[in-house]
Design an enzyme around this catalytic site. Structure first.
Site, mmCIF file in Angstrom:
data_model
loop_
_atom_site.group_PDB
_atom_site.id
_atom_site.type_symbol
_atom_site.label_atom_id
_atom_site.label_comp_id
_atom_site.label_asym_id
_atom_site.label_seq_id
_atom_site.Cartn_x
_atom_site.Cartn_y
_atom_site.Cartn_z
ATOM 1 N N CYS A 131 -2.683 -14.639 14.952
ATOM 2 C CA CYS A 131 -3.118 -15.914 15.277
ATOM 3 C C CYS A 131 -4.223 -16.294 13.120
ATOM 4 O O CYS A 131 -3.897 -16.326 12.872
ATOM 5 C CB CYS A 131 -4.012 -15.444 16.084
ATOM 6 S SG CYS A 131 -4.758 -17.707 16.411
ATOM 7 N N ARG A 151 -6.233 -28.424 20.254
ATOM 8 C CA ARG A 151 -5.868 -27.104 19.832
ATOM 9 C C ARG A 151 -4.663 -26.925 20.476
ATOM 10 O O ARG A 151 -5.002 -27.229 22.024
ATOM 11 C CB ARG A 151 -7.448 -26.377 20.535
ATOM 12 C CG ARG A 151 -8.342 -26.642 19.784
ATOM 13 C CD ARG A 151 -9.963 -25.949 19.486
ATOM 14 N NE ARG A 151 -9.033 -23.765 19.451
ATOM 15 C CZ ARG A 151 -9.033 -24.008 18.132
ATOM 16 N NH1 ARG A 151 -9.537 -24.989 16.743
ATOM 17 N NH2 ARG A 151 -9.504 -22.327 17.829
ATOM 18 N N HIS A 174 -2.208 -14.001 21.258
ATOM 19 C CA HIS A 174 -2.954 -13.119 21.590
ATOM 20 C C HIS A 174 -3.452 -12.521 23.000
ATOM 21 O O HIS A 174 -2.198 -12.828 23.435
ATOM 22 C CB HIS A 174 -5.137 -13.647 22.154
ATOM 23 C CG HIS A 174 -4.889 -14.279 20.716
ATOM 24 N ND1 HIS A 174 -6.175 -14.112 19.769
ATOM 25 C CD2 HIS A 174 -5.287 -15.619 20.233
ATOM 26 C CE1 HIS A 174 -6.299 -14.741 18.790
ATOM 27 N NE2 HIS A 174 -5.685 -15.587 18.607
HETATM 28 N N1 GLN Z 1 -9.256 -20.736 13.747
HETATM 29 C C1 GLN Z 1 -7.882 -20.691 13.669
HETATM 30 C C2 GLN Z 1 -7.264 -21.962 13.967
HETATM 31 O O1 GLN Z 1 -7.811 -22.679 15.094
HETATM 32 C C3 GLN Z 1 -7.088 -19.479 14.881
HETATM 33 C C4 GLN Z 1 -7.879 -19.128 15.573
HETATM 34 C C5 GLN Z 1 -7.507 -17.660 16.571
HETATM 35 O O2 GLN Z 1 -8.121 -16.917 15.376
HETATM 36 N N2 GLN Z 1 -7.146 -17.904 17.439
HETATM 37 O O3 GLN Z 1 -6.412 -22.197 13.894
#
Ligand code: GLN
Length: 246
Positions: free
Chosen positions: A99, A133, A200
């Site tokens: 990520c 998101r 993840h």
């Molecule tokens: N901050 C990054 C995003 O939101 C990665 C997020 C994460 O590692 N879960 O894209």
């Protein structure tokens, strides 16, 4: 006399800052699966201001992080660790980013009017979107040397959308979930021994086969690893696939 078993040397980049959704569990998984087989395991960390030795690890690992934590790491990574990480990848060490860590292995991560530099080991660029998101359980189909076509299952939550450049091959094909950008059906990227993924979970406890692939590949083993009783690990994998809707 039996051949001496090797030691897997892992270096975690920014182990406290780049560690979201229990991504540290990936390191524990590698440690346990080595330990259970009598393979040595050595873990070092390289945080902000600490030098990175390009010869000291077989696998360099960077977990995910919030935008705020990525901002803290990006400049240090670019200015103080980029060349060493590049040299490590060049000599064949595995590099795995999850990520936020994946995003920083690419060329850059654009957030509004700010651009965080990436180390450029992957031909990929990430742009923070104003859109929702990309969150949820995800399953992808991957094809890796030595293991053929397999499934990776996990969880994703990212605001950034990653687009691969012409030199990049995705790590896998999205079966369920959003993947790199929610549009092109691609997830992660693999450029030889450098791998990025949004999964993840943590990733490895849900995908024991992939942990073993990393161990085998990082140690360049020619023999298959000793079998373990993976009853629980297989249940965890099946459960993650089911959660993703497979
Ligand atoms: N901050 C990054 C995003 O939101 C990665 C997020 C994460 O590692 N879960 O894209």
């Amino acid at each position: 006399m039996a051949a001496e078993l090797p030691t897997l040397r892992v270096c975690a980049l920014y182990p406290t800052l780049m560690n979201i959704y229990a991504d540290r569990g990936n390191l524990l998984m590698l440690e346990r699966r080595c330990e259970w087989r009598g393979i040595g395991f050595e873990l070092t960390g390289a945080g902000i201001g600490q030098a990175l030795d390009p010869d000291a690890a077989d696998l360099y690992y960077m977990g995910g992080g919030q935008d705020r934590d990525q901002m803290l790491c990006a400049t240090d990574l670019y200015e103080h660790k980029r060349l060493a990480l590049g040299a490590a990848a060049e000599r064949g060490a595995l590099v795995l980013g999850v990520c936020g860590g994946y995003q920083l292995l690419g060329h850059s991560y654009e957030l509004g009017n700010q651009t965080l530099p990436g180390v450029g080991l992957l031909d990929a660029n990430t742009v923070r979107s104003d859109g929702p998101r990309l969150i949820g359980n995800v399953a992808i189909e991957v094809d890796l040397p030595g293991v053929g076509t397999r499934t990776l299952a996990g969880f994703e939550n990212h605001g950034g959308r990653t687009h691969l450049g012409p030199d990049a091959e995705p790590l896998g094909r999205v079966l369920k979930g959003h993947g790199n950008n929610g549009r092109d059906g691609r997830e992660g990227v693999r450029c030889g021994n450098v791998i990025g993924t949004y999964l993840h979970g943590p990733l490895l406890p849900k995908n024991a086969w992939f942990a073993d692939w990393l161990i085998t590949t990082a140690l360049e083993l020619s023999e298959p690893l000793a079998q373990l009783d993976d009853t629980l690990e297989q249940l965890a994998h099946a459960d993650a696939c089911k959660a993703a809707g497979l």
